[in-house]
Design a protein around this motif. Structure first.
Motif, mmCIF file in Angstrom:
data_model
loop_
_atom_site.group_PDB
_atom_site.id
_atom_site.type_symbol
_atom_site.label_atom_id
_atom_site.label_comp_id
_atom_site.label_asym_id
_atom_site.label_seq_id
_atom_site.Cartn_x
_atom_site.Cartn_y
_atom_site.Cartn_z
ATOM 1 N N ALA A 18 50.854 33.120 34.218
ATOM 2 C CA ALA A 18 52.066 32.707 35.093
ATOM 3 C C ALA A 18 52.729 31.511 35.022
ATOM 4 O O ALA A 18 54.021 32.002 35.109
ATOM 5 N N VAL A 19 52.138 30.617 34.330
ATOM 6 C CA VAL A 19 53.152 29.400 34.113
ATOM 7 C C VAL A 19 54.112 29.889 32.941
ATOM 8 O O VAL A 19 55.251 29.637 32.804
ATOM 9 N N ALA A 26 62.563 32.530 33.370
ATOM 10 C CA ALA A 26 63.667 31.587 33.485
ATOM 11 C C ALA A 26 64.283 31.126 32.242
ATOM 12 O O ALA A 26 65.595 30.972 32.525
ATOM 13 N N THR A 27 63.715 31.093 31.149
ATOM 14 C CA THR A 27 64.444 30.595 29.916
ATOM 15 C C THR A 27 65.244 31.810 29.510
ATOM 16 O O THR A 27 66.537 31.650 29.144
ATOM 17 N N LEU A 28 64.875 33.038 29.636
ATOM 18 C CA LEU A 28 65.634 34.194 29.201
ATOM 19 C C LEU A 28 66.565 34.297 30.114
ATOM 20 O O LEU A 28 67.946 34.818 29.699
ATOM 21 N N ALA A 29 66.730 34.137 31.431
ATOM 22 C CA ALA A 29 67.773 34.176 32.175
ATOM 23 C C ALA A 29 68.586 33.040 32.265
ATOM 24 O O ALA A 29 69.629 33.203 32.926
ATOM 25 N N LYS A 30 68.364 31.883 31.474
ATOM 26 C CA LYS A 30 69.203 30.427 31.349
ATOM 27 C C LYS A 30 69.365 29.940 32.572
ATOM 28 O O LYS A 30 70.398 29.368 33.325
ATOM 29 N N LYS A 31 68.419 30.075 33.335
ATOM 30 C CA LYS A 31 68.363 29.404 35.058
ATOM 31 C C LYS A 31 67.173 28.660 34.782
ATOM 32 O O LYS A 31 65.901 28.941 35.083
ATOM 33 N N TYR A 32 67.263 27.084 34.456
ATOM 34 C CA TYR A 32 66.356 26.493 34.319
ATOM 35 C C TYR A 32 65.886 25.777 35.632
ATOM 36 O O TYR A 32 65.747 24.593 35.960
ATOM 37 N N THR A 36 58.367 30.333 41.568
ATOM 38 C CA THR A 36 56.916 30.363 42.356
ATOM 39 C C THR A 36 55.907 30.659 41.351
ATOM 40 O O THR A 36 54.564 30.018 41.471
ATOM 41 N N ALA A 37 56.078 31.324 40.353
ATOM 42 C CA ALA A 37 54.957 31.738 39.243
ATOM 43 C C ALA A 37 54.567 30.649 38.557
ATOM 44 O O ALA A 37 53.186 30.492 38.506
ATOM 45 N N LEU A 39 54.704 27.469 39.704
ATOM 46 C CA LEU A 39 53.994 26.551 40.637
ATOM 47 C C LEU A 39 52.537 27.096 40.974
ATOM 48 O O LEU A 39 51.477 26.050 40.814
ATOM 49 N N LEU A 40 52.631 28.274 41.323
ATOM 50 C CA LEU A 40 51.240 29.014 41.615
ATOM 51 C C LEU A 40 50.138 29.021 40.377
ATOM 52 O O LEU A 40 48.927 28.638 40.523
ATOM 53 N N GLY A 41 51.004 29.210 39.268
ATOM 54 C CA GLY A 41 50.028 29.096 38.063
ATOM 55 C C GLY A 41 49.402 27.928 37.457
ATOM 56 O O GLY A 41 48.303 27.873 37.092
ATOM 57 N N ILE A 42 50.331 26.786 37.747
ATOM 58 C CA ILE A 42 49.696 25.383 37.380
ATOM 59 C C ILE A 42 48.576 25.099 38.328
ATOM 60 O O ILE A 42 47.695 24.525 38.308
ATOM 61 N N ALA A 43 48.813 25.460 39.532
ATOM 62 C CA ALA A 43 47.896 25.060 40.601
ATOM 63 C C ALA A 43 46.561 25.917 40.654
ATOM 64 O O ALA A 43 45.402 25.445 40.621
ATOM 65 N N THR A 44 46.586 27.008 40.030
ATOM 66 C CA THR A 44 45.481 27.891 39.649
ATOM 67 C C THR A 44 44.647 27.233 38.504
ATOM 68 O O THR A 44 43.438 27.213 38.522
ATOM 69 N N GLN A 45 45.336 26.895 37.593
ATOM 70 C CA GLN A 45 44.743 26.311 36.418
ATOM 71 C C GLN A 45 44.142 24.954 36.819
ATOM 72 O O GLN A 45 43.169 24.614 36.121
ATOM 73 N N LEU A 46 44.809 24.226 37.511
ATOM 74 C CA LEU A 46 44.054 22.853 37.731
ATOM 75 C C LEU A 46 42.842 23.238 38.734
ATOM 76 O O LEU A 46 41.726 22.728 38.264
ATOM 77 N N VAL A 47 42.886 23.883 39.551
ATOM 78 C CA VAL A 47 41.603 24.291 40.457
ATOM 79 C C VAL A 47 40.570 24.835 39.517
ATOM 80 O O VAL A 47 39.444 24.440 39.618
ATOM 81 N N THR A 48 40.717 25.838 38.883
ATOM 82 C CA THR A 48 39.878 26.725 37.863
ATOM 83 C C THR A 48 39.312 25.843 36.549
ATOM 84 O O THR A 48 38.324 25.795 36.492
ATOM 85 N N GLY A 49 40.318 24.792 36.285
ATOM 86 C CA GLY A 49 39.887 23.890 35.166
ATOM 87 C C GLY A 49 38.955 22.990 35.561
ATOM 88 O O GLY A 49 37.982 22.741 34.942
ATOM 89 N N ILE A 50 39.063 22.296 36.898
ATOM 90 C CA ILE A 50 38.250 21.316 37.441
ATOM 91 C C ILE A 50 36.879 22.115 37.670
ATOM 92 O O ILE A 50 35.772 21.519 37.244
ATOM 93 N N ILE A 51 36.779 23.159 37.939
ATOM 94 C CA ILE A 51 35.535 23.935 38.467
ATOM 95 C C ILE A 51 34.973 24.188 37.163
ATOM 96 O O ILE A 51 33.698 23.967 37.080
#
Length: 112
Positions: A18-19, A26-32, A36-37, A39-51
């Motif tokens: 997702a990240v 976004a990079t290919l669309a040149k909209k930096y 949401t993808a 944001l949700l991806g890094i949240a998922t990674q943090l939670v699952t990584g801690i566990i």
């Protein structure tokens, strides 16, 4: 416990996808802007990584866990703060660094 570990690892990989996928789109669309993808991806990674780190056991590679935790924390800061500021476009270098650090984190997971 093996099944739980595999499910957590699977969810961790989905967070990574997702990240990187949100960053690449976004990079290919040149909209930096932070999407949401990402944001949700890094949240998922943090939670699952801690566990995952908590259930790793005594034979875990603590150096690898520490490096990945540090990089994940940096990524979370780089993603959450611009998103918190109403998704204003971020500097191109900042946005590029998000993708590069994400890929470095995957490299640490695979090669270290």
């Amino acid at each position: 416990m093996d099944t739980l570990h595999l499910i957590l690892r699977y969810l961790h990989l989905i967070g990574f996808a997702a990240v990187v996928g949100g960053w690449l789109a976004a990079t290919l669309a040149k909209k930096y802007t932070i999407n949401t993808a990402m944001l949700l991806g890094i949240a998922t990674q943090l939670v699952t990584g801690i566990i995952l780190a908590g259930t790793a056991g005594a034979d875990a590679d603590h150096m690898k866990i520490g490096i990945k935790a540090g990089l994940a924390l940096v990524l979370a800061i780089m993603i959450v703060i611009p998103w918190w500021k109403k998704r204003d476009p971020v500097n191109t270098g900042h946005f590029t660094a998000i993708g590069v650090i994400s890929l470095i984190t995957a490299g640490v997971a695979v090669f270290v």
